[in-house]
Enzyme design. Structure first.
Site, PDB file in Angstrom:
ATOM      1  N   THR A 237       1.711  -1.498  -1.857  1.00 50.52           N
ATOM      2  CA  THR A 237       2.314  -2.402  -2.756  1.00 50.52           C
ATOM      3  C   THR A 237       1.192  -3.303  -3.603  1.00 50.52           C
ATOM      4  OG1 THR A 237       4.028  -2.712  -1.386  1.00 50.52           O
ATOM      5  CG2 THR A 237       4.006  -4.445  -2.751  1.00 50.52           C
TER       6      THR A 237
ATOM      7  N   LYS B  97      10.852  -6.700  14.587  1.00 56.36           N
ATOM      8  CA  LYS B  97      12.028  -6.012  14.527  1.00 56.36           C
ATOM      9  C   LYS B  97      12.183  -4.928  15.613  1.00 56.36           C
ATOM     10  CE  LYS B  97      11.974  -2.553  10.816  1.00 56.36           C
ATOM     11  NZ  LYS B  97      12.358  -2.112   9.388  1.00 56.36           N
TER      12      LYS B  97
ATOM     13  N   CYS C 280       5.386  -6.915   5.160  1.00 54.14           N
ATOM     14  CA  CYS C 280       5.780  -7.026   3.786  1.00 54.14           C
ATOM     15  C   CYS C 280       6.474  -8.354   2.952  1.00 54.14           C
ATOM     16  CB  CYS C 280       6.741  -5.947   3.428  1.00 54.14           C
ATOM     17  SG  CYS C 280       5.931  -4.252   3.607  1.00 54.14           S
TER      18      CYS C 280
ATOM     19  N   LYS D  24       8.904  -2.918  -7.010  1.00 59.82           N
ATOM     20  CA  LYS D  24       8.696  -2.998  -5.858  1.00 59.82           C
ATOM     21  C   LYS D  24       8.792  -4.525  -5.201  1.00 59.82           C
ATOM     22  CE  LYS D  24       7.406  -2.518  -1.322  1.00 59.82           C
ATOM     23  NZ  LYS D  24       8.567  -1.937  -0.347  1.00 59.82           N
TER      24      LYS D  24
ATOM     25  N   GLY E 119      19.932 -15.089  11.731  1.00 52.47           N
ATOM     26  CA  GLY E 119      19.127 -15.058  12.725  1.00 52.47           C
ATOM     27  C   GLY E 119      17.823 -15.871  12.578  1.00 52.47           C
TER      28      GLY E 119
ATOM     29  N   ARG F 170       2.964  -7.888  12.694  1.00 49.72           N
ATOM     30  CA  ARG F 170       2.378  -8.494  11.632  1.00 49.72           C
ATOM     31  C   ARG F 170       3.637  -9.459  11.246  1.00 49.72           C
ATOM     32  NH1 ARG F 170      -0.171  -3.688   8.024  1.00 49.72           N
ATOM     33  NH2 ARG F 170       1.821  -2.532   8.846  1.00 49.72           N
TER      34      ARG F 170
ATOM     35  N   PHE G  81      21.500  -6.629   5.113  1.00 49.28           N
ATOM     36  CA  PHE G  81      20.468  -7.925   5.058  1.00 49.28           C
ATOM     37  C   PHE G  81      21.185  -8.896   5.180  1.00 49.28           C
ATOM     38  CE2 PHE G  81      16.116  -6.553   4.730  1.00 49.28           C
ATOM     39  CZ  PHE G  81      16.428  -4.962   5.189  1.00 49.28           C
TER      40      PHE G  81
ATOM     41  N   PHE H  86       9.364   2.227  -0.271  1.00 50.93           N
ATOM     42  CA  PHE H  86      10.507   1.474   0.251  1.00 50.93           C
ATOM     43  C   PHE H  86      10.920   1.632   1.821  1.00 50.93           C
ATOM     44  CE2 PHE H  86      10.969   2.169  -4.269  1.00 50.93           C
ATOM     45  CZ  PHE H  86      10.585   0.894  -4.673  1.00 50.93           C
TER      46      PHE H  86
HETATM   47  P1  NAD Z   1      -1.690  -0.324   7.861  1.00 49.60           P
HETATM   48  O1  NAD Z   1      -2.237  -1.497   7.881  1.00 49.60           O
HETATM   49  O2  NAD Z   1      -0.742   0.261   8.685  1.00 49.60           O
HETATM   50  O3  NAD Z   1      -2.574   0.892   7.316  1.00 49.60           O
HETATM   51  C1  NAD Z   1      -3.579   1.001   6.328  1.00 49.60           C
HETATM   52  C2  NAD Z   1      -4.653   1.909   6.704  1.00 49.60           C
HETATM   53  O4  NAD Z   1      -5.439   2.048   5.498  1.00 49.60           O
HETATM   54  C3  NAD Z   1      -5.509   1.511   7.838  1.00 49.60           C
HETATM   55  O5  NAD Z   1      -5.410   2.680   8.823  1.00 49.60           O
HETATM   56  C4  NAD Z   1      -6.608   1.293   7.407  1.00 49.60           C
HETATM   57  O6  NAD Z   1      -7.770   1.908   8.422  1.00 49.60           O
HETATM   58  C5  NAD Z   1      -6.906   2.204   6.146  1.00 49.60           C
HETATM   59  N1  NAD Z   1      -7.944   1.964   5.150  1.00 49.60           N
HETATM   60  C6  NAD Z   1      -8.383   0.564   4.685  1.00 49.60           C
HETATM   61  N2  NAD Z   1      -9.436   0.556   3.846  1.00 49.60           N
HETATM   62  C7  NAD Z   1      -9.394   2.012   3.903  1.00 49.60           C
HETATM   63  C8  NAD Z   1     -10.311   2.883   2.822  1.00 49.60           C
HETATM   64  N3  NAD Z   1     -11.196   2.271   1.834  1.00 49.60           N
HETATM   65  N4  NAD Z   1     -10.457   3.971   2.897  1.00 49.60           N
HETATM   66  C9  NAD Z   1      -9.350   4.658   3.877  1.00 49.60           C
HETATM   67  N5  NAD Z   1      -8.644   4.271   4.581  1.00 49.60           N
HETATM   68  C10 NAD Z   1      -8.616   2.764   4.455  1.00 49.60           C
HETATM   69  O7  NAD Z   1      -0.666  -0.695   6.301  1.00 49.60           O
HETATM   70  P2  NAD Z   1       0.920  -0.185   5.867  1.00 49.60           P
HETATM   71  O8  NAD Z   1       1.815  -0.774   6.762  1.00 49.60           O
HETATM   72  O9  NAD Z   1       0.926   1.515   5.953  1.00 49.60           O
HETATM   73  O10 NAD Z   1       0.884  -0.719   4.354  1.00 49.60           O
HETATM   74  C11 NAD Z   1       0.258   0.079   3.308  1.00 49.60           C
HETATM   75  C12 NAD Z   1       0.656  -0.583   2.136  1.00 49.60           C
HETATM   76  O11 NAD Z   1       1.993  -0.182   2.203  1.00 49.60           O
HETATM   77  C13 NAD Z   1       0.626  -1.853   1.908  1.00 49.60           C
HETATM   78  O12 NAD Z   1       0.294  -2.348   0.631  1.00 49.60           O
HETATM   79  C14 NAD Z   1       1.973  -2.377   2.424  1.00 49.60           C
HETATM   80  O13 NAD Z   1       2.437  -3.516   1.632  1.00 49.60           O
HETATM   81  C15 NAD Z   1       2.834  -1.256   1.753  1.00 49.60           C
HETATM   82  N6  NAD Z   1       4.102  -0.859   2.313  1.00 49.60           N
HETATM   83  C16 NAD Z   1       4.278  -1.045   3.640  1.00 49.60           C
HETATM   84  C17 NAD Z   1       5.309  -0.799   4.335  1.00 49.60           C
HETATM   85  C18 NAD Z   1       5.676  -0.849   5.853  1.00 49.60           C
HETATM   86  O14 NAD Z   1       6.796  -1.025   6.217  1.00 49.60           O
HETATM   87  N7  NAD Z   1       4.466  -0.999   6.346  1.00 49.60           N
HETATM   88  C19 NAD Z   1       6.494  -0.420   3.402  1.00 49.60           C
HETATM   89  C20 NAD Z   1       6.380  -0.080   2.009  1.00 49.60           C
HETATM   90  C21 NAD Z   1       5.048  -0.716   1.658  1.00 49.60           C
END
Ligand code: NAD
Length: 454
Positions: free
Chosen positions: A120, A343, A283, A227, A276, A350, A272, A157
């Site tokens: 994102t 959740k 996010c 998004k 609560g 986080r 949603f 998403f």
């Molecule tokens: P996360 O922190 O779980 O994972 C990110 C990964 O990227 C880590 O393992 C980290 O070591 C790796 N990383 C960082 N820098 C790097 C690099 N230069 N090269 C290779 N790897 C690298 O993050 P996440 O929760 O998976 O979220 C990722 C993105 O997706 C974010 O922008 C988030 O906002 C978005 N997003 C997350 C969710 C969710 O539910 N977690 C849902 C939709 C969108």
């Protein structure tokens, strides 16, 4: 197709494993070598239902590495799924994205590659990544890259806890690209999901009502804004029901009935609309802050999104205030918190409300007792100063407690032996922060059953 997924967190790992399951040849790349080692040994670094099964089924098409030179040059599609956390000023911290883009640019091969932002990212990041890729390629190769790659946006998403289901059976796929060839490649990549032409895995059966998945094919900026628009809307829906909940308490209305009655209107919808302690997770907080920050760059205020954030914080504060109103004095009291993950069905901590609530209670002199069926070990590592308050069992949480708060509605907690636990407590206060428990039954057992809305 040959795919590389950069960043193997909640999003990257699910995406990589799902695409490999669908038959693509996938390399998951992460700079965290410990993670890569664990994954290469067939173990998942995160808790996500059925992820282990998916990894096992996808294994023939899936490999893990921490080396860019092995992973990028042969790929048709490179997904960027690195974290984009919140900066202190509310904007997005794009250091991880920049670093990933630099490394990708350096290793781009001769064939056509689509580099896809799945993280994102603020509006305009597609253009920014394009520039970094070009500059980095030029630095490494001493020549300009011309027509050998395109940048697309493909916002994610998925919900943690149902990530595999959401990836295989999404409500829609959004692709933003200003390049026809790039669009065509992503269309082909996602074809089995768009058409639902793959054989569903046993652990994630296709819901009966699933039809073809809508594709929203648009320009980069629109995809990026979709998004934020979606996440902020979900966040404010929760804050809205919580605000109504506060009024419900004052006027003596039942917020669950109010939410049901309003939510059955198809224009509103019931999802949603659960009152609560509010939202948490990786996010909503950062994405609403980033939306406000982006708007400010364009001299626009976002009063609705701002209010949603304020109401959400107020719900957390309300837990502590409610306990104080009942117990009068918080100093020296023992307060148990059931659930630490933001959740159920995830170990993600986080922006988890429980952490905020625990810290507020500790500041006010209470002794907290913390429990989570899955996230306790992660909590120990990430919150070392609170780790001493972790309890091994739910019994330990209730033992001699002045009050217990259900913060995360794990099914595990719904099924507790509440009668036995009542016998362990010092006083009967039970604050159900998620309206997840049976008020009548608990009251009959002697609990003083409380919610934030009555
Ligand atoms: P996360 O922190 O779980 O994972 C990110 C990964 O990227 C880590 O393992 C980290 O070591 C790796 N990383 C960082 N820098 C790097 C690099 N230069 N090269 C290779 N790897 C690298 O993050 P996440 O929760 O998976 O979220 C990722 C993105 O997706 C974010 O922008 C988030 O906002 C978005 N997003 C997350 C969710 C969710 O539910 N977690 C849902 C939709 C969108």
């Amino acid at each position: 197709m040959r795919v590389c997924v950069v960043g193997t967190g909640y999003v990257g790992l699910t995406t990589g494993a799902s695409l490999a399951f669908l038959g693509h040849e996938v390399t998951c790349l992460d700079i965290d070598e410990a993670k890569v080692e664990l994954l290469s040994a067939g173990r998942s670094p995160i808790y996500e239902p059925f992820l282990d099964d998916l990894l096992a089924e996808a294994a023939p098409n899936l490999r893990f590495t921490s080396h860019y030179d092995e992973a990028i040059s042969a790929a048709d599609v490179v997904f960027v799924a690195v974290q984009t956390p919140q900066r202190r000023d509310g904007g997005s911290d794009l250091r991880f994205l920049r670093s990933a883009a630099e490394s990708i640019g350096e290793h781009l091969g001769d064939g056509f590659t689509v580099v896809v932002n799945k993280s994102t990212v603020p509006i305009g990041s597609g253009n920014w990544v394009d520039l970094i890729l070009r500059e980095s390629f030029e630095r490494a190769h001493g020549r300009r890259v011309d027509g050998e790659f395109s940048v697309a946006s493909n916002p994610e998403f998925l919900r943690e806890g149902s990530a595999i289901h959401d990836t295989l059976y999404p409500d829609r796929i959004v692709i933003g690209s200003d390049n026809e060839r790039g669009l065509e490649v992503l269309n082909r990549l996602y074809r089995p999901i768009l058409d639902q032409s793959f054989t569903a895995p046993a652990f994630a059966p296709r819901p009966a009502e699933t039809g073809a998945v809508p594709l929203v094919s648009t320009d980069l900026a629109s995809a990026e804004l979709i998004k934020y628009a979606a996440n902020a809307f979900l966040a404010l829906k929760i804050s809205y029901v919580n605000e109504i909940g506060q009024l419900a308490e004052r006027v003596g209305a039942d917020i669950l009935e109010v939410a049901r009655g309003a939510g059955l209107d198809a224009r509103i919808g019931r999802q949603f609309l659960q009152p609560g302690v509010g939202w948490g997770g990786s996010c909503f907080a950062k994405d609403t802050a980033a939306l406000i920050s982006t708007a400010a760059e364009y001299n626009q205020d976002m009063p609705i999104v701002r209010a949603a954030r304020k109401v959400n914080q107020r719900q957390r504060d309300a837990v502590v205030e409610r306990l104080q109103a009942e117990l009068r004095i918080l100093k020296g009291r023992k307060v148990g918190l059931l659930g630490l993950a933001f959740k159920p069905q995830t170990d993600d901590l986080r922006d988890a409300p429980a952490i905020d609530i625990a810290r507020q209670l500790v500041e006010r002199g209470a002794r907290v007792k913390l429990h989570d069926p899955v996230a306790a070990e992660r909590f120990r590592r990430q919150q070392p100063d609170l780790a001493e308050f972790l309890c091994e069992s739910v019994e330990e949480v209730f033992d001699d407690s002045d009050a217990v708060v259900l913060v995360t509605e794990w099914n595990h907690y719904r099924e507790l032996d509440w009668a036995k636990l009542f016998g362990l407590t010092r006083s009967p206060y039970l604050l159900d922060g998620r309206h997840a428990l049976d008020r009548k039954r608990l009251t009959a057992l002697g609990y003083r059953y409380l919610t934030l809305a009555g």
